[in-house]
Design a protein around this motif. Structure first.
Motif, PDB file in Angstrom:
ATOM      1  N   PRO B  32       0.723  -1.133  -0.158  1.00 43.46           N
ATOM      2  CA  PRO B  32       0.110  -0.016  -0.046  1.00 43.46           C
ATOM      3  C   PRO B  32       0.981   1.624  -0.016  1.00 43.46           C
ATOM      4  N   HIS B  33       1.813   1.130   0.569  1.00 40.01           N
ATOM      5  CA  HIS B  33       3.013   2.953   0.673  1.00 40.01           C
ATOM      6  C   HIS B  33       3.924   2.441  -0.722  1.00 40.01           C
ATOM      7  N   GLY B  34       4.155   1.529  -1.746  1.00 42.87           N
ATOM      8  CA  GLY B  34       4.519   1.330  -2.506  1.00 42.87           C
ATOM      9  C   GLY B  34       5.918   0.651  -2.281  1.00 42.87           C
ATOM     10  N   LEU B  35       6.491   0.257  -1.549  1.00 42.06           N
ATOM     11  CA  LEU B  35       7.693  -0.336  -0.908  1.00 42.06           C
ATOM     12  C   LEU B  35       7.629  -2.124  -0.882  1.00 42.06           C
ATOM     13  N   GLN B  39      13.269  -2.364  -0.269  1.00 40.72           N
ATOM     14  CA  GLN B  39      13.408  -1.323  -0.200  1.00 40.72           C
ATOM     15  C   GLN B  39      12.768  -0.634   1.012  1.00 40.72           C
ATOM     16  N   TYR B  40      11.923  -1.747   2.064  1.00 43.04           N
ATOM     17  CA  TYR B  40      11.484  -1.034   3.154  1.00 43.04           C
ATOM     18  C   TYR B  40      13.179  -1.184   4.078  1.00 43.04           C
ATOM     19  N   LEU B  41      13.747  -2.607   3.594  1.00 44.10           N
ATOM     20  CA  LEU B  41      14.913  -2.422   4.479  1.00 44.10           C
ATOM     21  C   LEU B  41      15.497  -0.922   4.238  1.00 44.10           C
ATOM     22  N   VAL B  42      16.226  -1.002   3.474  1.00 49.42           N
ATOM     23  CA  VAL B  42      17.286   0.470   3.087  1.00 49.42           C
ATOM     24  C   VAL B  42      16.325   1.293   3.983  1.00 49.42           C
ATOM     25  N   MET B  43      15.062   1.331   3.879  1.00 50.84           N
ATOM     26  CA  MET B  43      14.373   2.645   4.716  1.00 50.84           C
ATOM     27  C   MET B  43      14.568   2.828   6.337  1.00 50.84           C
ATOM     28  N   ARG B  44      14.081   1.521   6.442  1.00 53.15           N
ATOM     29  CA  ARG B  44      14.637   1.131   7.930  1.00 53.15           C
ATOM     30  C   ARG B  44      16.093   1.809   8.711  1.00 53.15           C
ATOM     31  N   VAL B  45      17.155   1.642   7.900  1.00 50.94           N
ATOM     32  CA  VAL B  45      18.458   1.644   8.121  1.00 50.94           C
ATOM     33  C   VAL B  45      18.792   3.202   7.779  1.00 50.94           C
ATOM     34  N   LEU B  46      18.139   3.900   6.796  1.00 52.01           N
ATOM     35  CA  LEU B  46      17.755   5.809   7.199  1.00 52.01           C
ATOM     36  C   LEU B  46      16.975   5.959   7.790  1.00 52.01           C
ATOM     37  N   TRP B  47      15.575   6.009   8.789  1.00 51.63           N
ATOM     38  CA  TRP B  47      14.918   6.140   9.552  1.00 51.63           C
ATOM     39  C   TRP B  47      15.828   5.584  11.567  1.00 51.63           C
ATOM     40  N   HIS B  48      17.237   4.743  10.797  1.00 48.76           N
ATOM     41  CA  HIS B  48      17.674   4.718  11.726  1.00 48.76           C
ATOM     42  C   HIS B  48      19.246   5.227  11.761  1.00 48.76           C
ATOM     43  N   ASP B  49      19.184   5.397  11.184  1.00 48.67           N
ATOM     44  CA  ASP B  49      20.606   6.395  11.291  1.00 48.67           C
ATOM     45  C   ASP B  49      20.872   7.689  10.756  1.00 48.67           C
ATOM     46  N   GLY B  50      19.959   7.519   9.952  1.00 45.69           N
ATOM     47  CA  GLY B  50      19.490   9.262   9.294  1.00 45.69           C
ATOM     48  C   GLY B  50      20.547   9.039   8.269  1.00 45.69           C
ATOM     49  N   PRO B  51      21.765  10.099   6.854  1.00 44.97           N
ATOM     50  CA  PRO B  51      22.323   9.994   5.718  1.00 44.97           C
ATOM     51  C   PRO B  51      23.152   8.737   5.723  1.00 44.97           C
ATOM     52  N   THR B  52      23.110   8.033   4.805  1.00 45.58           N
ATOM     53  CA  THR B  52      24.080   6.632   5.435  1.00 45.58           C
ATOM     54  C   THR B  52      24.649   7.408   3.475  1.00 45.58           C
ATOM     55  N   THR B  53      25.880   6.312   3.373  1.00 44.02           N
ATOM     56  CA  THR B  53      26.387   6.029   2.231  1.00 44.02           C
ATOM     57  C   THR B  53      26.137   4.899   1.805  1.00 44.02           C
ATOM     58  N   PRO B  70      20.320   0.794  -9.131  1.00 44.09           N
ATOM     59  CA  PRO B  70      18.974   0.371  -9.498  1.00 44.09           C
ATOM     60  C   PRO B  70      17.943   1.185  -8.228  1.00 44.09           C
ATOM     61  N   LEU B  71      17.925   0.127  -7.502  1.00 45.55           N
ATOM     62  CA  LEU B  71      17.374   0.055  -5.880  1.00 45.55           C
ATOM     63  C   LEU B  71      17.071   1.633  -5.472  1.00 45.55           C
ATOM     64  N   LEU B  72      18.216   1.503  -5.087  1.00 49.37           N
ATOM     65  CA  LEU B  72      17.835   3.058  -3.986  1.00 49.37           C
ATOM     66  C   LEU B  72      17.597   4.238  -5.316  1.00 49.37           C
ATOM     67  N   LYS B  73      17.615   4.070  -6.790  1.00 42.92           N
ATOM     68  CA  LYS B  73      17.499   4.647  -8.298  1.00 42.92           C
ATOM     69  C   LYS B  73      15.175   5.197  -8.002  1.00 42.92           C
ATOM     70  N   ARG B  74      14.735   3.633  -7.155  1.00 45.38           N
ATOM     71  CA  ARG B  74      13.714   3.407  -7.585  1.00 45.38           C
ATOM     72  C   ARG B  74      13.204   4.992  -6.468  1.00 45.38           C
ATOM     73  N   LEU B  75      13.119   4.824  -5.312  1.00 41.35           N
ATOM     74  CA  LEU B  75      13.542   4.945  -4.215  1.00 41.35           C
ATOM     75  C   LEU B  75      13.726   6.466  -4.813  1.00 41.35           C
ATOM     76  N   GLU B  76      14.250   6.934  -5.011  1.00 42.03           N
ATOM     77  CA  GLU B  76      14.519   8.593  -5.378  1.00 42.03           C
ATOM     78  C   GLU B  76      13.339   9.378  -6.154  1.00 42.03           C
ATOM     79  N   THR B  77      13.182   8.029  -7.393  1.00 39.95           N
ATOM     80  CA  THR B  77      11.853   7.892  -8.657  1.00 39.95           C
ATOM     81  C   THR B  77      10.464   8.745  -7.366  1.00 39.95           C
ATOM     82  N   GLN B  78      10.553   8.132  -6.213  1.00 45.75           N
ATOM     83  CA  GLN B  78       9.135   7.807  -5.409  1.00 45.75           C
ATOM     84  C   GLN B  78       9.665   8.861  -4.547  1.00 45.75           C
ATOM     85  N   GLY B  79      10.452   9.355  -4.683  1.00 47.36           N
ATOM     86  CA  GLY B  79      10.799  10.954  -3.285  1.00 47.36           C
ATOM     87  C   GLY B  79      11.128  10.687  -1.729  1.00 47.36           C
TER      88      GLY B  79
END
Lengths: 142, 142
Positions: B32-35, B39-53, B70-79
């Motif tokens: 329902p959230h388009g993830l 992709q959810y795992l990546v977002m969890r890392v960002l939520w927890h750690d903030g900006p990451t390389t 390509p995964l990050l490119k899709r998440l970037e496209t989704q904003g």
DNA sequence: CACCGATCGGTTGTGCACAACTAAATTGGG
DNA sequence: CCCAATTTAGTTGTGCACAACCGATCGGTG
């Protein structure tokens, strides 16, 4: 709970990571024979059960036709199996291992010891893990 | 040992099947959230750690650039995130969660209880499973 | 400065997974 | 018997995984 993230993430992520790590352990043993891990699983079913239908393969491995159809086509191209549409019910397709496919079993040999050792777990721990995963998976036991 | 096949197959296959079953449990909560689950795992890392390389994301999730790019490119496209090449070392790319991406955390909420219940295991069993998988995975602890 | 090895991110190609759909065959009810 | 629902494989499209490779960048050494 000073883990980098919560437990829920950890167990699910661990399963996800462990599964990929496991197929990575198999890869060097299977690649010389031209097999991928899912292809190896299919061949194991054929070695153990003999000729099978695509339907039963799907139920056993919990894979649908969208995954199995092209996978079986590749194994057929490699000469490891043969498809044959059933005469009495032309919807079902039988999968027969060929002589080449059967020979693979002895060529590849028994990876049990190799792979069990690679995990670094004791026999008891492996049994525990087996039991836990069995219980976790039996929610919809086919 | 009257299992349909040997133990080695069973543990590896169980991990493989359990991993897929787990992502299937997540899917209805994430779709329902388009993830997707990765992709959810990546977002969890960002939520927890903030900006990451991207490099650190790869080490944390044990994924290489062929998967992440390509995964990050899709998440970037989704904003949900923004890429920014580091100024002091132009080889590394920083991944910043956007406001939209941060808001997802509260939108999705905590799936811990839901998913833990879905396995049908007790808290003790989940802890055991966690420990065993941790031990199995620590062979090459990054 | 020029070079060399290592690092980093991206691309390409192959092979799963899985949702959604199609077509053919079968089955069961009226 | 006939038709509608079901079963079974197959196809299409999207998104991982991962090997192999590439170009750009950095760090150190001569």
């Amino acid at each position: 709970m000073r883990e980098s993230t919560a437990l829920d993430r950890m167990i699910c992520f661990q399963l996800y990571a462990a599964s990929r790590a496991m197929t990575a352990l198999y890869r060097p043993h299977l690649e010389p024979h031209g097999l991928t891990y899912p292809q190896y699983l299919v061949m194991r079913v054929l070695w153990h059960d003999g000729p099978t239908t695509i339907r039963d393969l799907g139920r056993t491995l919990k894979l649908d036709s969208g995954t199995l159809s092209p996978l079986l086509k590749r194994l057929e191209t490699q000469g490891h199996l043969r498809r044959e549409r059933a005469t009495h019910d032309e919807r079902t397709v039988w999968i027969h291992p060929t002589d080449t496919g059967t020979r693979l079993q002895t060529d590849i040999g028994d990876l049990t010891q190799t792979l069990a050792c690679a995990t670094g777990l004791t026999t008891d721990e492996l049994t525990q893990l087996h039991t836990l995963l069995h219980r976790a998976l039996r929610k919809d036991p086919s």
